[in-house]
Motif scaffolding. Sequence first.
Motif, PDB file in Angstrom:
ATOM      1  N   ASP A  63       0.752  -1.197  -0.265  1.00 65.54           N
ATOM      2  CA  ASP A  63       0.053   0.344   0.058  1.00 65.54           C
ATOM      3  C   ASP A  63       0.603   1.038   0.127  1.00 65.54           C
ATOM      4  O   ASP A  63       0.726   2.204   0.765  1.00 65.54           O
ATOM      5  CB  ASP A  63      -0.692   0.145   1.223  1.00 65.54           C
ATOM      6  CG  ASP A  63      -1.989   0.902   1.620  1.00 65.54           C
ATOM      7  OD1 ASP A  63      -2.654   1.711   0.541  1.00 65.54           O
ATOM      8  OD2 ASP A  63      -2.337   1.503   2.268  1.00 65.54           O
ATOM      9  N   ASP A 205      -1.785   8.165  10.451  1.00 68.04           N
ATOM     10  CA  ASP A 205      -2.833   7.698   9.460  1.00 68.04           C
ATOM     11  C   ASP A 205      -4.479   6.959  10.344  1.00 68.04           C
ATOM     12  O   ASP A 205      -3.936   6.278  11.617  1.00 68.04           O
ATOM     13  CB  ASP A 205      -2.120   6.509   8.831  1.00 68.04           C
ATOM     14  CG  ASP A 205      -2.642   5.804   7.923  1.00 68.04           C
ATOM     15  OD1 ASP A 205      -3.196   6.790   6.594  1.00 68.04           O
ATOM     16  OD2 ASP A 205      -3.200   4.373   7.975  1.00 68.04           O
ATOM     17  N   HIS A 331      -3.026  12.125  -1.117  1.00 72.02           N
ATOM     18  CA  HIS A 331      -2.438  11.136  -2.613  1.00 72.02           C
ATOM     19  C   HIS A 331      -3.664   9.983  -2.272  1.00 72.02           C
ATOM     20  O   HIS A 331      -3.281   9.027  -3.030  1.00 72.02           O
ATOM     21  CB  HIS A 331      -1.052  10.443  -1.707  1.00 72.02           C
ATOM     22  CG  HIS A 331      -1.183  10.150  -0.611  1.00 72.02           C
ATOM     23  ND1 HIS A 331      -1.263  11.074   1.035  1.00 72.02           N
ATOM     24  CD2 HIS A 331      -1.447   8.973   0.274  1.00 72.02           C
ATOM     25  CE1 HIS A 331      -2.439   9.839   1.923  1.00 72.02           C
ATOM     26  NE2 HIS A 331      -2.176   8.956   2.054  1.00 72.02           N
ATOM     27  N   ASP A 332      -4.602  10.197  -1.717  1.00 67.09           N
ATOM     28  CA  ASP A 332      -5.534   9.493  -1.565  1.00 67.09           C
ATOM     29  C   ASP A 332      -6.801   9.945  -2.812  1.00 67.09           C
ATOM     30  O   ASP A 332      -7.702   9.635  -2.813  1.00 67.09           O
ATOM     31  CB  ASP A 332      -6.373   9.125  -0.844  1.00 67.09           C
ATOM     32  CG  ASP A 332      -5.603   8.144   0.675  1.00 67.09           C
ATOM     33  OD1 ASP A 332      -4.910   7.102   0.249  1.00 67.09           O
ATOM     34  OD2 ASP A 332      -5.554   8.395   2.340  1.00 67.09           O
TER      35      ASP A 332
HETATM   36  C1  NOJ Z   1      -5.204   6.474   4.596  1.00 71.87           C
HETATM   37  C2  NOJ Z   1      -4.093   6.669   4.014  1.00 71.87           C
HETATM   38  O1  NOJ Z   1      -4.217   8.337   3.505  1.00 71.87           O
HETATM   39  C3  NOJ Z   1      -3.986   5.432   2.777  1.00 71.87           C
HETATM   40  O2  NOJ Z   1      -3.230   5.925   2.013  1.00 71.87           O
HETATM   41  C4  NOJ Z   1      -3.730   4.551   2.805  1.00 71.87           C
HETATM   42  O3  NOJ Z   1      -3.790   3.420   2.106  1.00 71.87           O
HETATM   43  C5  NOJ Z   1      -5.047   3.870   4.419  1.00 71.87           C
HETATM   44  N1  NOJ Z   1      -5.122   4.924   5.567  1.00 71.87           N
HETATM   45  C6  NOJ Z   1      -4.357   2.557   5.018  1.00 71.87           C
HETATM   46  O4  NOJ Z   1      -3.025   3.089   5.402  1.00 71.87           O
END
Ligand code: NOJ
Length: 560
Positions: A63, A205, A331-332
Amino acid sequence: MAEIKKHWYKEMSVYQVWPRSFKDGNGDGVGDLKGILEKLDYIKSLGVDAIWFSPLYKSPQHDYGYDIADYKDINPEYGTLEDFKAVLNAAHEKGLRVIMDLVINHTSNEHKWFLESMKGKDNPYHDYYFWRDGKQPGGKKASNNWKSTFTGPAWEYNAALDQWYLHLFTKEQPDLNMDNPKVREEIKEIIRFWLDLGVDGFREDVITFISKREGLPTGFPIPVACGMEHYKCGPHLDEYLAEFRKVTDDYDCMTVGEAPMMTPKLALRFIREGAGQVLNMMFNFQHMEADCFMISWIPMPFNLHKLKAAYDRWQRKLYGVAWNANYIENHDQPRVISRYGSEKYRVESGKMLATMYICQSGTPFIYQGQEIGMTNIRLDSVDDYVDIQTKDTYKLYRKLGLPHKAVMKITNRASRDNGRTPVQWSAEANAGFTTAETPWFAVNPNYKEINVAAAEADPDSILNYYRRLLKFRKENEICIYGDFRQHYKRSGKLFVYERNSQGQRMLVVNSFTEKPVYFEAPQGFDLSKGELALSNYPVADQSINSFMTKPYETRVYLFK
Ligand code: NOJ
């Protein structure tokens, strides 16, 4: 007007670096610390005060760093701990603070704690995670119906133990059992380790997921994130965060927690200033839902009313008692110009969107590439995407019977990979991101037009506008500490608000359309008495009290 306590974390603005795609310094196609070091002057030149690094730690990258295998070491692809110290020191010398990503809801399945925990039920690390017997032996049925927030079950079976472990994200991200005091001690030690090294704070996070309801009860049956009601702001969250805060209180540092499904009322439980405060700020998601239902994977037409209502709630409810963390990209998230703005009016809408959120009350966060107006990428095949959530959601939608073409359309629009293409530094090969023949992930083909070098050379670029905007915020306290009041709430095209502080006023006008809209200064405002501090078009006569807006026009008036 409420009395606001001043603090550096309220006055700063932050630049987010997602290391893998920021800048490759050693020519292997992957962004790294050497590349970051090269670009510190560029980051400083934006006028920001801090950098938040998405995870740099050792990780198998399932991830992309949010699966940590060693909290105290750097991912070898990015460099070494010594390289990190060099970046930290250089950043500090330039007056930039450094914020680390603290990912403690889960580790990587390659973390030594997890490897130990698999060795047996009596291993001291077994209780670091949520290992449970199934409802039936032999891996037939997990102990509850919880589902991962990324699609699929939240449990993975281990035949040797005849047990299952919980993972709210991918199966390579086992959830830590925060109820175990030993786990919390480990976390506190990790926090201390980085603060002793000199970092200035943490972005935490999915921090609101770390306390799970005892007994892990059955969840309400929904296809994704089933069980969330039992771990979102769970029973011991306040307590655990208070423990961590005791550690951070020994240092001059700040914390901002990522908080999915958060409302201002609930947030105040954690961020209200005073004795019970456990975090300085929270990242909420409500303003990122103006073009979708909850997540970008359930797209809907953009709705300005929804956007304005979300901002209005957070601005008003937090003012004077807590502090907002403002962002429009990370980034999401897919790129915001492609979502809330217009690729056709890329420069105009990029500047408008920047003004719209940076002039609100709160600490602004700017994501790499946002400052040059990078846009979404469109890849032809799902195999060209690299993000696990993207691949899994594509599969789920296909399984649900949606045709490939329709799912690709959603994927192009919703994928997190839109925000993860390499930063476009120049018109050279691979956008100047790497000297390697092939970068680790596709460069957006529009890099010849959209890149830092071109933006540097153009005084009217989005980049230079960001610089002016951040300078303006820094030089005008009203932009930091002023209150927030919306005008023309019912307009579906304009987002207009005022800020007030110590007898000064500021009026911010933003158009979300390419069509001309009639704007008249709200009652009590005489534009001829104000100074036009920022705008994205030349304005012939700034004193006229009404005008027709130009496409995605933005104006900021200051009344001293
Ligand atoms: C939130 C993070 O911003 C994301 O990129 C990640 O996949 C998930 N939390 C899990 O850590």
